[in-house]
Design an enzyme around this catalytic site. Sequence first.
Site, PDB file in Angstrom:
ATOM      1  N   GLN A 127       0.827  -1.212   0.000  1.00  0.00           N
ATOM      2  CA  GLN A 127       0.000   0.000   0.000  1.00  0.00           C
ATOM      3  C   GLN A 127       0.859   1.260   0.000  1.00  0.00           C
ATOM      4  OE1 GLN A 127      -0.043  -2.424   2.269  1.00  0.00           O
ATOM      5  NE2 GLN A 127      -0.223  -1.644   4.359  1.00  0.00           N
TER       6      GLN A 127
ATOM      7  N   ASN B 137       9.939  -6.343   1.658  1.00  0.00           N
ATOM      8  CA  ASN B 137       9.618  -7.765   1.620  1.00  0.00           C
ATOM      9  C   ASN B 137       9.058  -8.156   0.256  1.00  0.00           C
ATOM     10  OD1 ASN B 137       6.953  -6.881   1.583  1.00  0.00           O
ATOM     11  ND2 ASN B 137       6.604  -7.270   3.756  1.00  0.00           N
TER      12      ASN B 137
ATOM     13  N   GLN C  94      25.300 -12.293   7.681  1.00  0.00           N
ATOM     14  CA  GLN C  94      24.304 -11.984   6.659  1.00  0.00           C
ATOM     15  C   GLN C  94      23.122 -12.929   6.753  1.00  0.00           C
ATOM     16  OE1 GLN C  94      25.255  -9.296   5.273  1.00  0.00           O
ATOM     17  NE2 GLN C  94      23.556  -8.931   3.890  1.00  0.00           N
TER      18      GLN C  94
ATOM     19  N   HIS D 195      19.782 -12.117   8.570  1.00  0.00           N
ATOM     20  CA  HIS D 195      18.811 -11.180   8.003  1.00  0.00           C
ATOM     21  C   HIS D 195      17.460 -11.831   7.761  1.00  0.00           C
ATOM     22  CE1 HIS D 195      20.520  -7.281   7.290  1.00  0.00           C
ATOM     23  NE2 HIS D 195      21.591  -7.753   6.692  1.00  0.00           N
TER      24      HIS D 195
ATOM     25  N   GLU E 281      25.201 -10.517  -4.434  1.00  0.00           N
ATOM     26  CA  GLU E 281      24.942  -9.156  -3.973  1.00  0.00           C
ATOM     27  C   GLU E 281      26.174  -8.596  -3.255  1.00  0.00           C
ATOM     28  OE1 GLU E 281      21.772  -6.846  -1.026  1.00  0.00           O
ATOM     29  OE2 GLU E 281      22.179  -8.987  -0.752  1.00  0.00           O
ATOM     30  N   HIS E 282      26.652  -9.327  -2.267  1.00  0.00           N
ATOM     31  CA  HIS E 282      27.882  -8.963  -1.558  1.00  0.00           C
ATOM     32  C   HIS E 282      28.929 -10.030  -1.870  1.00  0.00           C
ATOM     33  CE1 HIS E 282      24.466  -7.610   1.037  1.00  0.00           C
ATOM     34  NE2 HIS E 282      25.165  -6.488   1.073  1.00  0.00           N
TER      35      HIS E 282
ATOM     36  N   ASP F  91      27.117  -2.337   5.267  1.00  0.00           N
ATOM     37  CA  ASP F  91      25.718  -2.361   5.675  1.00  0.00           C
ATOM     38  C   ASP F  91      25.384  -1.184   6.579  1.00  0.00           C
ATOM     39  OD1 ASP F  91      24.670  -4.471   4.323  1.00  0.00           O
ATOM     40  OD2 ASP F  91      24.539  -5.824   6.025  1.00  0.00           O
TER      41      ASP F  91
ATOM     42  N   HIS G 153       9.155  12.798 -42.615  1.00  0.00           N
ATOM     43  CA  HIS G 153      10.526  12.991 -42.172  1.00  0.00           C
ATOM     44  C   HIS G 153      11.342  13.714 -43.257  1.00  0.00           C
ATOM     45  CE1 HIS G 153       9.451  10.146 -39.042  1.00  0.00           C
ATOM     46  NE2 HIS G 153      10.664  10.210 -38.505  1.00  0.00           N
TER      47      HIS G 153
END
Length: 430
Positions: A189, A212, A257, A260, A325-326, A359, A418
């Site tokens: 939302q 998420n 990590q 998480h 990602e890392h 981070d 054109h």
Amino acid sequence: MATVSAPESIVARLAYVKAPTRDQIADNSQVVATVTAVLKDVRERGDAAVREYAKKFDGAELDRFEVSAVDRQRAVDELDVQTRSDTEFAIANVRRFAEAQLSTIQPLEIEPYPGLHLGHRVIPIQRVGAYVPGGRFPLLSAPIMTIVPGKVAGCDEVVACLPPNAHRAMIAGCHLSGADRIFLIGGAQAVAAMAYGTETVPQVHKIMGPGNAFVNEAKRQVFGPVGIDQLAGPSEIFVVADASGDPELIAADLLGQAEHDVRTRVGLITTDRALAEATLAEVERQLNVLATAKVAELSWRDYGEIVVCDDEAAMIAYSDHVAAEHLQVHTKDPHGFGAKLRNYGSLFIGRNASVVYSDKNVGTNHTLPTMGAAKYTGGLWVGSYVKIATHQWLEDKAIRVVAPPAIRQSDSEGLEGHRKAAEIRLRRLG
């Protein structure tokens, strides 16, 4: 569930000491359906729909969504002295790095032919939305990473949205980072409110920040009329290491990590079997004393992997296939080895460069590509908040150069309009 395997050219040169039991996120058809309904509802009913979803999903009943100036300052005043100092330290570092990056993005003006002028401008996006996730823990660095670069880029307005039940320190973080407006709206939302606008939430031009599965899906669905930074899946960390790797450090970084999310993907890619086996044992040992083991252990069990490669070339090839990602480099020559890698969200060179520092506070952005997206993009940065828009202008003498081939090309394509647009300008020159 489908799996994503390594290319055949690499498979023969790999040996799993620990293989992942799952390779990708489970089917999210229910997420898609829920998000579609939320977006449609918010688009049609605005604040009323947002208010209902806040109660349904967050258990929050709010008379107003926007955090007032008084309450923003109160949230800052509630911070303990050390937390505020640490937050401002991180903000300063992120701002400094973003300013340095912005200085490399320069306007352009060239004159390839006499009288033909081409160039581009660097234009800040007028209004951006920063989604700030709530999560199980108050991630105080989250607002810094999405808000500060926008202010450095020169955006007129940065609008922040965070769940109504987010920790008060997160409101303080949004305020200290420079958010122009802060709304207590979370989930799909929030994305809908920023994408379409409501009676109280302004419509933004681009939405930044991770969230998420519902936030991610909402960003995917609204993309087009509104921009997005990227689609971010669960976090990832991989370490590439040779025999010089330290199993205790590697295990600590993997678990750091893994805590998480239960879907975090973590792994070690190495050429040394002894290191692989020692790291496996060290992970199990550290899990026994880790306060967040309930989450980290599930992540390690389902998505953790340790791969032994035949040689350095195979290690590089597999790392580029994963496109983590890392990506941490623990080798004898980490700078030299790191220069050979090409697919990663952010590179951590040498054993001192732990993901935890990025981070939290060193200055590089922690919003990074996941699920292989590092093969084609980098992470969030100050450049994400500006547009590079081209322009051109012609003196009469340039028309004599460019008009004839433009006329011939238009004619061969059957585009009379054109052709005439070019001809009339050439004819007026005599």
